[in-house]
Design a protein around this motif. Sequence first.
Motif, PDB file in Angstrom:
ATOM      1  N   TYR A 176     -63.371  -3.558 -25.260  1.00 35.22           N
ATOM      2  CA  TYR A 176     -62.701  -3.183 -24.012  1.00 35.22           C
ATOM      3  C   TYR A 176     -61.213  -3.514 -24.093  1.00 35.22           C
ATOM      4  CZ  TYR A 176     -61.724  -2.339 -19.164  1.00 35.22           C
ATOM      5  OH  TYR A 176     -61.197  -1.829 -18.010  1.00 35.22           O
ATOM      6  N   SER A 209     -69.185  -0.815 -22.077  1.00 31.86           N
ATOM      7  CA  SER A 209     -68.568  -0.618 -23.395  1.00 31.86           C
ATOM      8  C   SER A 209     -68.932  -1.750 -24.350  1.00 31.86           C
ATOM      9  CB  SER A 209     -67.036  -0.560 -23.269  1.00 31.86           C
ATOM     10  OG  SER A 209     -66.611   0.719 -22.860  1.00 31.86           O
ATOM     11  N   GLU A 210     -68.852  -2.983 -23.861  1.00 36.15           N
ATOM     12  CA  GLU A 210     -69.140  -4.137 -24.718  1.00 36.15           C
ATOM     13  C   GLU A 210     -70.592  -4.120 -25.216  1.00 36.15           C
ATOM     14  OE1 GLU A 210     -66.999  -6.831 -25.709  1.00 36.15           O
ATOM     15  OE2 GLU A 210     -65.558  -5.312 -25.098  1.00 36.15           O
ATOM     16  N   VAL A 220     -74.055  -9.939 -23.307  1.00 38.14           N
ATOM     17  CA  VAL A 220     -72.650  -9.878 -22.876  1.00 38.14           C
ATOM     18  C   VAL A 220     -72.501 -10.417 -21.453  1.00 38.14           C
ATOM     19  CG1 VAL A 220     -71.944  -8.046 -24.462  1.00 38.14           C
ATOM     20  CG2 VAL A 220     -72.672  -7.445 -22.164  1.00 38.14           C
ATOM     21  N   PHE A 241     -63.311 -10.017 -25.490  1.00 39.47           N
ATOM     22  CA  PHE A 241     -63.710  -8.613 -25.523  1.00 39.47           C
ATOM     23  C   PHE A 241     -63.594  -8.076 -26.947  1.00 39.47           C
ATOM     24  CE2 PHE A 241     -62.353  -7.972 -20.853  1.00 39.47           C
ATOM     25  CZ  PHE A 241     -63.603  -8.361 -20.428  1.00 39.47           C
ATOM     26  N   LYS A 242     -64.645  -7.378 -27.378  1.00 38.84           N
ATOM     27  CA  LYS A 242     -64.660  -6.829 -28.727  1.00 38.84           C
ATOM     28  C   LYS A 242     -64.092  -5.413 -28.758  1.00 38.84           C
ATOM     29  CE  LYS A 242     -67.009 -10.252 -30.609  1.00 38.84           C
ATOM     30  NZ  LYS A 242     -66.367 -11.213 -31.498  1.00 38.84           N
ATOM     31  N   TYR A 293     -68.516  -4.046 -19.194  1.00 39.16           N
ATOM     32  CA  TYR A 293     -69.688  -4.546 -19.912  1.00 39.16           C
ATOM     33  C   TYR A 293     -70.548  -3.427 -20.484  1.00 39.16           C
ATOM     34  CZ  TYR A 293     -67.812  -8.786 -18.134  1.00 39.16           C
ATOM     35  OH  TYR A 293     -66.935  -9.807 -17.873  1.00 39.16           O
ATOM     36  N   TRP A 338     -71.286  -1.394 -27.862  1.00 37.22           N
ATOM     37  CA  TRP A 338     -70.740  -1.763 -29.174  1.00 37.22           C
ATOM     38  C   TRP A 338     -71.629  -2.826 -29.837  1.00 37.22           C
ATOM     39  CZ3 TRP A 338     -68.821  -6.320 -31.286  1.00 37.22           C
ATOM     40  CH2 TRP A 338     -68.155  -6.180 -32.528  1.00 37.22           C
ATOM     41  N   GLN A 339     -72.021  -3.811 -29.070  1.00 41.65           N
ATOM     42  CA  GLN A 339     -72.881  -4.878 -29.626  1.00 41.65           C
ATOM     43  C   GLN A 339     -74.208  -4.312 -30.130  1.00 41.65           C
ATOM     44  OE1 GLN A 339     -71.809  -7.933 -30.092  1.00 41.65           O
ATOM     45  NE2 GLN A 339     -71.236  -9.001 -28.220  1.00 41.65           N
TER      46      GLN A 339
END
Length: 278
Positions: free
Chosen positions: A245, A181-182, A213, A242-243, A179, A185-186
């Motif tokens: 990961y 990483s997610e 997330v 996952f976008k 989470y 990115w978001q």
Amino acid sequence: MPELPEVETVCQALRPVLEGQSFLSIQLNRSNLRYPFPSNLEKELASHPIISVRRRAKYLLIDFKNNLTLIWHLGMSGRVIIENVNALFLKPSPHDHVVFITSHHYKITYRDPRRFGFLLLSPTQELEDLRPFNTLGPEPLDNSKINASSFHNRIKSRSTSLKSTLLDQAVIAGIGNIYASEALWQAWLSPLRPANTLILNEAGILLREIQNVLNCAIAAGGSTLRDHFRPNGDRGYFQHQFKVYNQENKLCSHCNFFPILKLIQNGRSTYYCNHCQK
Ligand SMILES: [Zn+2]
């Protein structure tokens, strides 16, 4: 590895089953997992009413009326299975290490093939003074404990990378590798950027995306990756959303042009878009 959303999913499943009830029996099928089981676990807990089931970071906490709290960590592969004893649906496994039977005929099985999970017992009042609870940062989803300004204050003196800062449980509790990483990115923020370079507005965006997330994953029942199952025996399904990961070399869906890159930071995989995340 079960992260915050998986533990929250287990917590939400156990709460209506356990609160107000008690354990009739606690069967230990071995003497230890990551740590030895507390001595006299059944004697200390059986027949004592359960007041609450809650979560702190990645720890499940079950509070008993006799002022004891059972601390339960799911380790790398822990799975909690809730069944009615009159309608058992899963075959027993050699990895079923603990079996709780409740006063109203539920069977709660702790299955953990890799045995990194653990059960510990603490007086409820002393819990906050125990490691790691005495060093944990605020819960990311508790708006009474964290907001953009307090989050910014917590990270603005840290020269470590944003990714490492998010994994530091003393800064904010319960965020793991997936989470982090997610959320970065978001939030269009680079995992490599030093945390102390964020302005207040950026910290607010990052906190909002952390919450997004985590809430999405909880709503989806927690992700599974390899090992995790939801308590009712189904697999969670957030991994399909996952976008970044585990999406190395797939196109970033912000820019639809550059591939997701993978790098190793402090021994952990980080996934990001070098073009979009600044
Ligand atoms: Zn991109």
